[in-house]
Enzyme design. Structure first.
Site, mmCIF file in Angstrom:
data_model
loop_
_atom_site.group_PDB
_atom_site.id
_atom_site.type_symbol
_atom_site.label_atom_id
_atom_site.label_comp_id
_atom_site.label_asym_id
_atom_site.label_seq_id
_atom_site.Cartn_x
_atom_site.Cartn_y
_atom_site.Cartn_z
ATOM 1 N N SER A 223 0.840 -1.195 0.000
ATOM 2 C CA SER A 223 0.000 0.000 0.000
ATOM 3 C C SER A 223 0.874 1.243 0.000
ATOM 4 C CB SER A 223 -0.937 -0.004 1.211
ATOM 5 O OG SER A 223 -0.219 -0.182 2.421
ATOM 6 N N ALA A 226 -2.261 7.577 -0.748
ATOM 7 C CA ALA A 226 -3.078 8.162 -1.805
ATOM 8 C C ALA A 226 -2.623 7.734 -3.204
ATOM 9 C CB ALA A 226 -3.047 9.686 -1.700
ATOM 10 N N GLY A 254 -5.558 0.191 6.217
ATOM 11 C CA GLY A 254 -4.730 -0.919 5.765
ATOM 12 C C GLY A 254 -5.318 -2.266 6.150
ATOM 13 N N ASP A 255 -5.902 -2.324 7.354
ATOM 14 C CA ASP A 255 -6.539 -3.564 7.803
ATOM 15 C C ASP A 255 -7.753 -3.890 6.941
ATOM 16 O OD1 ASP A 255 -4.659 -3.406 9.878
ATOM 17 O OD2 ASP A 255 -6.046 -2.253 11.124
#
Length: 313
Positions: A223, A226, A254-255
């Site tokens: 990840s 943006a 993120g989770d």
């Protein structure tokens, strides 16, 4: 839906406070505050339960403040198989400036435990091993557990025929790579720390992800905030670009992406479709205060706006 178990060894009480024009070395007035049962593994379990999965959660909780978690698990429909240990589960404080949108995190270190606590978690896992399809290992390790903990649990999951998803960082992630987790999801900074090199471009991130795939990791998802995410899996290397959305809170984004990939796996999705849906999960979390998701219809609508392209490396 897949038969899945989530392991959370270092849960947290996520305390989110909103402050207008937050300033250091000054008196700040809190506009609102909320406490949520959180930590990476708890968040993943909560998000999966939210979209209809039957989730078993095991791991460690401090008995001094376990009631908050027990209430949350009951309300969310999560099967609580956590081991209670002496002490209090840590608090993570997130300060959101409502004017600038800036976020300040204060993360406490958490419990200190011994090998007996990990043995108790392993015993809970053995109780749930029959028919296990997906094992999710998520979050940092509490003090007292060895860096090889996730490597051991990854090997345990594979021995029982489960797909293993690992979301960790630092030494715990490094030690687990040779066990061949089926999916890992570091962010760019965590991947740079792992490899000891800067990764300034999506192409550099993709090349690094390919090196990890060559070591036996099934799918590498990186990840990049943006800028989106890089996904490297057996179907190719993809650059995932999200639409611009209003960000209310980054807690759990993120989770949510991890949960999205697990959900996609349960639906038999791979490659671009999985990346698009998982990003929709992450975007959904950005629009909520605390570790929460909107309705699945909203997640799917966001996913439809995500652009996924093949990345040349």
């Amino acid at each position: 839906m897949s038969r899945l178990v989530v392991v959370s060894l270092n849960a947290a009480v996520d305390q989110t406070v909103q402050v207008a024009d937050f300033r250091l070395e000054a008196v700040n007035r809190v506009v609102s505050s909320r406490d949520d049962a959180g930590g990476k593994g708890v968040n993943v379990a909560s998000f999966l339960a939210h979209v209809g999965h039957e989730v078993v959660l095991t791991g460690l909780l401090g008995d001094a403040n376990a009631a908050l978690f027990a209430r949350h698990f009951a309300a969310a429909g999560i099967t609580d198989a956590c081991v209670r240990v002496p002490g209090a589960t840590r608090t993570n404080l997130k300060i959101i400036d409502t004017l600038s949108g800036a976020v300040t995190d204060l993360n406490y270190p958490g419990l200190s435990v011994g090998p007996d606590a990990l043995d108790a978690v392993k015993a809970r896992l053995e109780e749930r091993a029959s028919g296990l399809e997906i094992l999710v290992l998520s979050g940092s390790l509490p003090r007292g557990l060895p860096e090889t903990t996730y490597a051991e649990l990854t090997a345990w999951g594979h021995h029982r025929g489960a797909l293993v998803v690992l979301d960790a960082s630092g030494a715990a992630l490094a030690a687990a790579l040779d066990a061949g987790p089926d999916l890992i999801k570091p962010n760019r900074a965590e991947l740079e720390e792992l490899l000891g090199v800067p990764l300034p471009t999506a192409q550099a991130v993709a090349a690094a992800a390919q090196r990890l795939r060559a070591r036996g990791v099934g799918r590498v998802v990186v990840s990049m905030g943006a800028e989106g995410a890089v996904v490297c899996d057996p179907e190719g290397v993809f650059l995932v670009e999200p639409p611009s959305v209003a960000v209310v809170s980054t807690v759990g984004a993120g989770d949510a992406m991890v949960a999205g990939f697990v959900h996609a796996q349960g639906l038999g999705m791979g490659g671009e479709a999985a990346a698009r849906l998982a990003t929709g999960f992450s975007l959904g979390a950005l629009g909520e205060i605390g570790p929460r998701l909107p309705a699945l219809a909203r997640i799917e609508a966001l996913a439809a706006q995500v652009s996924v392209g093949v990345l040349a490396v």
